[in-house]
Scaffold this motif. Structure first.
Motif, PDB file in Angstrom:
ATOM      1  N   PHE A  64      16.235   8.032  -9.678  1.00  0.00           N
ATOM      2  CA  PHE A  64      16.651   6.663  -9.347  1.00  0.00           C
ATOM      3  C   PHE A  64      16.230   6.300  -7.917  1.00  0.00           C
ATOM      4  O   PHE A  64      15.636   5.242  -7.680  1.00  0.00           O
ATOM      5  N   GLU A  65      16.484   7.187  -6.967  1.00  0.00           N
ATOM      6  CA  GLU A  65      16.100   6.910  -5.577  1.00  0.00           C
ATOM      7  C   GLU A  65      14.582   6.812  -5.431  1.00  0.00           C
ATOM      8  O   GLU A  65      14.063   6.007  -4.674  1.00  0.00           O
ATOM      9  N   ARG A  66      13.876   7.665  -6.175  1.00  0.00           N
ATOM     10  CA  ARG A  66      12.411   7.667  -6.113  1.00  0.00           C
ATOM     11  C   ARG A  66      11.846   6.340  -6.636  1.00  0.00           C
ATOM     12  O   ARG A  66      10.984   5.728  -6.009  1.00  0.00           O
ATOM     13  N   ILE A  67      12.362   5.893  -7.780  1.00  0.00           N
ATOM     14  CA  ILE A  67      11.852   4.648  -8.370  1.00  0.00           C
ATOM     15  C   ILE A  67      12.213   3.457  -7.477  1.00  0.00           C
ATOM     16  O   ILE A  67      11.437   2.508  -7.330  1.00  0.00           O
ATOM     17  N   ARG A  68      13.392   3.516  -6.868  1.00  0.00           N
ATOM     18  CA  ARG A  68      13.769   2.433  -5.968  1.00  0.00           C
ATOM     19  C   ARG A  68      12.758   2.339  -4.804  1.00  0.00           C
ATOM     20  O   ARG A  68      12.283   1.268  -4.454  1.00  0.00           O
ATOM     21  N   LYS A  69      12.424   3.508  -4.249  1.00  0.00           N
ATOM     22  CA  LYS A  69      11.449   3.558  -3.148  1.00  0.00           C
ATOM     23  C   LYS A  69      10.095   2.987  -3.603  1.00  0.00           C
ATOM     24  O   LYS A  69       9.441   2.246  -2.888  1.00  0.00           O
ATOM     25  N   LEU A  85       3.328  10.187  -5.850  1.00  0.00           N
ATOM     26  CA  LEU A  85       2.894   8.803  -5.597  1.00  0.00           C
ATOM     27  C   LEU A  85       4.105   7.871  -5.524  1.00  0.00           C
ATOM     28  O   LEU A  85       4.198   7.027  -4.630  1.00  0.00           O
ATOM     29  N   GLU A  86       5.039   8.024  -6.447  1.00  0.00           N
ATOM     30  CA  GLU A  86       6.219   7.151  -6.476  1.00  0.00           C
ATOM     31  C   GLU A  86       7.071   7.348  -5.228  1.00  0.00           C
ATOM     32  O   GLU A  86       7.556   6.382  -4.627  1.00  0.00           O
ATOM     33  N   SER A  87       7.240   8.603  -4.822  1.00  0.00           N
ATOM     34  CA  SER A  87       8.082   8.885  -3.655  1.00  0.00           C
ATOM     35  C   SER A  87       7.459   8.336  -2.374  1.00  0.00           C
ATOM     36  O   SER A  87       8.156   8.094  -1.402  1.00  0.00           O
ATOM     37  N   SER A  88       6.137   8.207  -2.364  1.00  0.00           N
ATOM     38  CA  SER A  88       5.468   7.690  -1.170  1.00  0.00           C
ATOM     39  C   SER A  88       5.404   6.163  -1.245  1.00  0.00           C
ATOM     40  O   SER A  88       4.338   5.570  -1.129  1.00  0.00           O
ATOM     41  N   TYR A  89       6.517   5.537  -1.452  1.00  0.00           N
ATOM     42  CA  TYR A  89       6.620   4.085  -1.542  1.00  0.00           C
ATOM     43  C   TYR A  89       5.639   3.481  -2.549  1.00  0.00           C
ATOM     44  O   TYR A  89       4.949   2.506  -2.259  1.00  0.00           O
ATOM     45  N   GLY A  90       5.592   4.106  -3.702  1.00  0.00           N
ATOM     46  CA  GLY A  90       4.807   3.527  -4.782  1.00  0.00           C
ATOM     47  C   GLY A  90       3.329   3.409  -4.496  1.00  0.00           C
ATOM     48  O   GLY A  90       2.723   2.380  -4.776  1.00  0.00           O
ATOM     49  N   MET A  91       2.746   4.475  -3.922  1.00  0.00           N
ATOM     50  CA  MET A  91       1.286   4.486  -3.791  1.00  0.00           C
ATOM     51  C   MET A  91       0.689   4.315  -5.185  1.00  0.00           C
ATOM     52  O   MET A  91       1.265   4.787  -6.171  1.00  0.00           O
ATOM     53  N   ILE A  92      -0.468   3.665  -5.244  1.00  0.00           N
ATOM     54  CA  ILE A  92      -1.128   3.504  -6.540  1.00  0.00           C
ATOM     55  C   ILE A  92      -2.457   4.230  -6.489  1.00  0.00           C
ATOM     56  O   ILE A  92      -3.269   3.986  -5.596  1.00  0.00           O
ATOM     57  N   MET A  93      -2.656   5.160  -7.420  1.00  0.00           N
ATOM     58  CA  MET A  93      -3.953   5.835  -7.470  1.00  0.00           C
ATOM     59  C   MET A  93      -4.576   5.611  -8.837  1.00  0.00           C
ATOM     60  O   MET A  93      -3.920   5.784  -9.859  1.00  0.00           O
ATOM     61  N   VAL A  94      -5.825   5.200  -8.844  1.00  0.00           N
ATOM     62  CA  VAL A  94      -6.533   5.021 -10.108  1.00  0.00           C
ATOM     63  C   VAL A  94      -7.897   5.690 -10.029  1.00  0.00           C
ATOM     64  O   VAL A  94      -8.475   5.813  -8.947  1.00  0.00           O
ATOM     65  N   SER A  95      -8.383   6.127 -11.163  1.00  0.00           N
ATOM     66  CA  SER A  95      -9.735   6.673 -11.195  1.00  0.00           C
ATOM     67  C   SER A  95     -10.403   6.169 -12.451  1.00  0.00           C
ATOM     68  O   SER A  95      -9.753   6.024 -13.487  1.00  0.00           O
ATOM     69  N   ASP A  96     -11.668   5.868 -12.344  1.00  0.00           N
ATOM     70  CA  ASP A  96     -12.402   5.432 -13.531  1.00  0.00           C
ATOM     71  C   ASP A  96     -13.892   5.527 -13.235  1.00  0.00           C
ATOM     72  O   ASP A  96     -14.289   5.847 -12.118  1.00  0.00           O
ATOM     73  N   GLY A 149       8.076  -0.322  -2.123  1.00  0.00           N
ATOM     74  CA  GLY A 149       6.667  -0.269  -1.705  1.00  0.00           C
ATOM     75  C   GLY A 149       5.804  -1.252  -2.464  1.00  0.00           C
ATOM     76  O   GLY A 149       4.965  -1.951  -1.898  1.00  0.00           O
ATOM     77  N   ARG A 150       6.032  -1.327  -3.781  1.00  0.00           N
ATOM     78  CA  ARG A 150       5.216  -2.232  -4.609  1.00  0.00           C
ATOM     79  C   ARG A 150       5.494  -3.685  -4.259  1.00  0.00           C
ATOM     80  O   ARG A 150       4.596  -4.525  -4.263  1.00  0.00           O
ATOM     81  N   HIS A 151       6.760  -3.972  -3.949  1.00  0.00           N
ATOM     82  CA  HIS A 151       7.100  -5.350  -3.600  1.00  0.00           C
ATOM     83  C   HIS A 151       6.407  -5.747  -2.298  1.00  0.00           C
ATOM     84  O   HIS A 151       5.818  -6.823  -2.196  1.00  0.00           O
ATOM     85  N   LEU A 152       6.433  -4.837  -1.328  1.00  0.00           N
ATOM     86  CA  LEU A 152       5.727  -5.100  -0.064  1.00  0.00           C
ATOM     87  C   LEU A 152       4.239  -5.307  -0.326  1.00  0.00           C
ATOM     88  O   LEU A 152       3.627  -6.241   0.177  1.00  0.00           O
ATOM     89  N   SER A 153       3.658  -4.434  -1.154  1.00  0.00           N
ATOM     90  CA  SER A 153       2.217  -4.527  -1.430  1.00  0.00           C
ATOM     91  C   SER A 153       1.869  -5.854  -2.067  1.00  0.00           C
ATOM     92  O   SER A 153       0.783  -6.392  -1.841  1.00  0.00           O
ATOM     93  N   SER A 154       2.781  -6.382  -2.872  1.00  0.00           N
ATOM     94  CA  SER A 154       2.451  -7.611  -3.585  1.00  0.00           C
ATOM     95  C   SER A 154       2.272  -8.775  -2.615  1.00  0.00           C
ATOM     96  O   SER A 154       1.642  -9.770  -2.953  1.00  0.00           O
ATOM     97  N   PHE A 155       2.787  -8.616  -1.410  1.00  0.00           N
ATOM     98  CA  PHE A 155       2.604  -9.673  -0.416  1.00  0.00           C
ATOM     99  C   PHE A 155       1.215  -9.658   0.221  1.00  0.00           C
ATOM    100  O   PHE A 155       0.914 -10.437   1.111  1.00  0.00           O
ATOM    101  N   ASN A 156       0.354  -8.761  -0.241  1.00  0.00           N
ATOM    102  CA  ASN A 156      -1.052  -8.753   0.183  1.00  0.00           C
ATOM    103  C   ASN A 156      -1.785  -9.989  -0.278  1.00  0.00           C
ATOM    104  O   ASN A 156      -2.677 -10.488   0.374  1.00  0.00           O
ATOM    105  N   SER A 157      -1.459 -10.399  -1.490  1.00  0.00           N
ATOM    106  CA  SER A 157      -2.288 -11.408  -2.123  1.00  0.00           C
ATOM    107  C   SER A 157      -1.530 -12.740  -2.164  1.00  0.00           C
ATOM    108  O   SER A 157      -0.442 -12.819  -2.732  1.00  0.00           O
TER     109      SER A 157
END
Lengths: 422, 423
Positions: A353-358, B69-80, A362-370
């Protein structure tokens, strides 16, 4: 009014006019592209409404049809007008809204004036309506050839008895054929009105100048349009309409959609957002790429990288959707059901749960890129009655107990349906 | 436009490109490994990009890797693997939140370490990839190739390419074919992996709020040996069409998909290359194009129509979703439209709008990190690095004349007509 979010280090400015029209500006320094979304809270869900004591039941797909026809002009092509300014214009219709979007690097002010101008008028005749039917029917047929789409819409039909979420946004060939010029005019006059519309601007723009420019180009006639009519949505029972359905398309690998119907709804916007976040977190925790379920069944070949799960919702509907391409759909349904029962017995993983929250932070912050993504997300949340900037705070406050409670109440297999395309 | 691109030749086989920008909340590392496209290796390359994501020495399973990846603030890694002409490029991308937003400054080094783990330190058993992982990814790749039929629009385009370049390397599907995948052994894949590590060209693009010197120092640690890469020759197709070939296939579908394949005789280093980009766009790209106007707005024959070209191969495709019985009228309309362009060319206004649109789309690329580094990579692919300047490119677009555009149309030769229709 200015709204600031510290963690995002972003702010937006909002102005509500007396007639209910709203303007939002989110300045983004350093970005080359500027976007404007001019939207009405009128989508495919709103076919039934009450106006001047009369009840209307419009053909399905009419909001989307209207979107196509807004682009009709007497003389010049709208696309060309924007192209001459070096800008591009587009539009989309979803369940809740119809949005006209502009993006440009240069000539933003002139382009914004053009955007405001063409959406504030409707210019149609019978011939144009008939010709557009042919184009829209080709659009519907394009989707008909997509098995993913079929599996998904059939899942919605399995979940819902009466709620219009189960119908294609574009309608059906028959409903599109039935649409008339008069229908389109009634819908335009009812829903393209100030108290149902908003403008969202994002990019490196001057805040005060943009407010002033937008206000100056809302026409007198538009500003005086009456309030939108009352929308009628059918009462939807909690239970599902169908447990299972299958369609044949001759696929090498069958496509499975499994849905679990949501039965909990909130009028309070923050409670609605919280439920949404918790439900999304749960699907990731139980079925995401870091879960035991994913590892076990990926290793046996029951699922592959196409497996995904998510929670979708609006004010009046919601569902968890799990989809996969799998050679053994029956076994996969059984595995999903077993996993839900197992987790109910053994409990959810608190570290997970803590991992997914983190991850979600992070994903929410990243979405502010675009800027384009922010515009889309902002408007989508707005149409669900949710403020984008409440997201992080809500996510950070969620407790493990709340996650557990929602899991037990929502993941009830009595409310699940399966749609299969072979 | 962001022009602060620093490039470094790290060694004979490794280049580094650093694009500094403060505007994003994330940084991005992209590793491009250059290979030739051919029947023998296409499936091997595809399988490699998948098995490398299954486990490393430090993160021995996909789950362990995903949890990291998830623990590192949702890093996204893709390969193709991606097909650019007859190049077959293995790509590994890692997007991660910038340290300044999370008060974690070591995040770049953590990210690079992950990329290094995945590419250079896969989990092995007796010097081979793990047999179970290998079998699973082989099965998945077979399913993936078979499922390409689900997306009818791209399937029709791919089939047109296959028919047009029958049995030549360019006809190869980006993931190869089912029989080839099935024949691969774990020994063969492991050998192919070592072959790539020892001979391929590595290009690494890093974009974000980073210090180029620090990035360079970190990248230098990567175990890419200093030996010249084995190069190969790209083939631009300069053959002429002797006769138009027609293909038709049937599937259980409701809308026919028509694709017309043209030979262009124009590749990336041709003086007319920039003009060709605009010419195709004016012909069939976007809502201002001739075909959108004529086929959709005037005649209501389709909802979508597209123009797609490959600058490395010298071919261009027009596609549209139509009623089966309208095939002849649509084909004729496209032919007549092109004929008018060949004879009369375009208007000054059309040219100006297309140039403006091009400038706008190049400028806005810098708002999207992944598109931006891909753009740079494809611009540099097959060109000498020290000769490339983005201002030169913009200048070239500005100098395009009406005659250039007409010359492009006059070179277009219809080669293949492919129709996917209902049963």
């Amino acid at each position: 009014m200015e709204y600031y979010n510290q963690l995002l280090d972003e702010s937006y400015h909002k102005k509500t006019l007396d007639n209910g029209f709203k303007i939002y500006i989110l300045p983004k320094r350093g970005y080359t592209k500027k976007h404007a979304f001019f939207c009405t809270e009128y989508g495919s869900l709103y076919n039934q409404f009450e106006k001047d004591g009369k009840t209307y039941d419009m053909p399905k797909g009419i909001a989307h049809f209207l979107e196509h026809k807004i682009f009709d002009e007497d003389q010049t092509s709208i696309f060309e007008t924007f192209a001459e300014l070096g800008a591009s214009v587009n539009a989309f219709t979803n369940y809740f809204a119809t949005c006209y979007t502009l993006s440009t690097v240069d000539h933003f002010e002139e382009s914004l004036v053009q955007l405001l101008s063409f959406v504030q008028r409707l210019n149609i005749d019978d011939d144009a309506v008939e010709k557009e039917k042919k184009v829209i029917i080709q659009e519907l047929k394009m989707y008909d050839d997509q098995p993913q789409w079929l599996a998904y819409t059939e899942m919605l039909k399995g979940l819902y008895h009466d709620h219009p979420i189960q119908y294609d946004i574009g309608g059906s060939i028959e409903s599109v054929e039935a649409i008339t010029k008069e229908d389109l005019e009634i819908c335009y006059n009812s829903f393209y009105v100030p108290n149902r519309m908003m403008l969202f601007v994002i990019g490196d723009v001057d805040i005060e100048e943009t407010f002033a420019l937008a206000e100056a180009h809302l026409t007198e006639e538009f500003m005086k349009r009456p309030m939108a009519p009352k929308i009628i949505l059918p009462d939807e029972p909690d239970d599902i309409s169908k447990k299972f359905c299958v369609n044949e398309m001759g696929l090498p690998c069958p496509i499975l959609y499994m849905g679990i119907k949501d039965r909990t709804f909130y009028d309070d916007t923050k409670a609605r957002l919280k439920k949404g976040i918790i439900s999304k977190l749960l699907t990731d925790l139980v079925f995401g790429k870091g879960s035991d379920f994913y590892e076990t069944h990926y290793d046996t070949g029951l699922i592959n990288a196409s497996f995904s799960s998510d929670f979708s919702y609006g004010r009046t509907f919601g569902y968890t959707g799990i989809s996969a391409e799998t050679k053994e759909p029956e076994l996969l349904v059984k595995a999903i059901e077993d996993e839900i029962e197992r987790v109910k017995k053994e409990g959810l993983d608190q570290d997970g749960f803590e991992r997914i929250r983190k991850k979600m932070i992070g994903r929410h912050l990243s979405s502010f890129n675009s800027t384009q993504y922010i515009a889309n997300t902002f408007v989508n949340y707005y149409m669900k009655g949710i403020e984008l900037f409440d997201y992080l705070e809500t996510l950070e406050k969620i407790t493990f107990k709340e996650i557990e409670d929602r899991f037990l109440s929502h993941f009830d297999l009595k409310y699940s349906t399966v749609s299969l395309v072979k | 436009m962001n022009r602060s691109l620093e490039s470094y030749k790290i060694n004979a086989r490794m280049n580094l490109y650093v694009i500094q920008t403060k505007k994003f909340k994330t940084d991005l590392i992209g590793v491009y490994i250059k290979q030739p496209l051919n029947k023998h290796e296409a499936s091997l390359n595809a399988l490699l990009t998948r098995i490398l994501m299954r486990g490393t020495v430090k993160y021995p399973s996909a789950k362990a890797l995903n949890i990291q990846l998830e623990s590192s603030y949702g890093m996204i890694m893709v390969s193709d693997v991606v097909k650019y002409g007859e190049h077959h490029i293995l790509q590994f991308k890692l997007q991660f939140p910038n340290g300044k937003h999370l008060l974690e400054n070591h995040i770049f080094n953590d990210a690079l370490e992950l990329v290094e783990e995945v590419i250079f330190h896969p989990l092995m058993e007796k010097d081979h990839f793990i047999e179970d992982y290998f079998q699973q990814e082989k099965d998945n790749l077979v399913d993936e190739i078979e499922s390409r039929i689900n997306d009818k629009m791209s399937y029709a385009l791919e089939r047109c390419i296959e028919c047009m370049y029958d049995n030549r390397p360019y006809s190869e599907y980006v993931y190869g074919n089912v029989d080839r995948v099935k024949a691969i052994t774990v020994d063969e894949l492991t050998k192919h992996y070592h072959h790539i590590l020892e001979t391929a060209q590595f290009d690494i693009c890093v974009m974000g709020d980073l210090n180029p010197d620090e990035v360079k120092a970190s990248i230098q640690r990567l175990p890419v040996s200093h030996v010249e890469s084995s190069d190969y020759h790209m083939m631009c197709d300069y053959n002429h069409v002797s006769e138009i070939r027609y293909f038709s296939e049937s599937l259980n579908i409701k809308q026919g998909k028509l694709v017309l394949g043209y030979k262009t005789q124009i590749c990336q280093n041709d003086p007319l290359y920039e003009a060709s980009v605009l010419a195709y766009h004016i012909f069939g790209g976007g809502p201002n194009s001739r075909l959108f106007h004529e086929l959709r707005e005037e005649k209501g024959l389709c909802y979508y129509v597209f123009a797609k070209s490959d600058r490395f191969k010298g071919c261009m495709f027009i596609g549209a979703g139509i009623e089966d019985e309208h095939q002849v009228i649509v084909e004729t309309s496209i032919h007549d439209s092109l004929q008018r362009l060949k004879e009369e060319g375009i208007t000054k206004k059309e040219l100006q709008m297309a140039v403006d649109e091009m400038f706008s789309s190049i400028a806005s690329l810098s708002d999207f990190p992944n598109s931006f580094i891909n753009f740079y990579y494809t611009e540099l692919l097959g060109r000498p690095l020290d000769h490339y300047d983005i201002d030169d490119m913009l200048y070239k677009y500005q100098s395009i004349t009406l005659d250039d555009i007409k010359a492009v149309y006059q070179k277009l030769e219809l080669d293949t007509v492919y129709m996917l229709k209902g049963e």
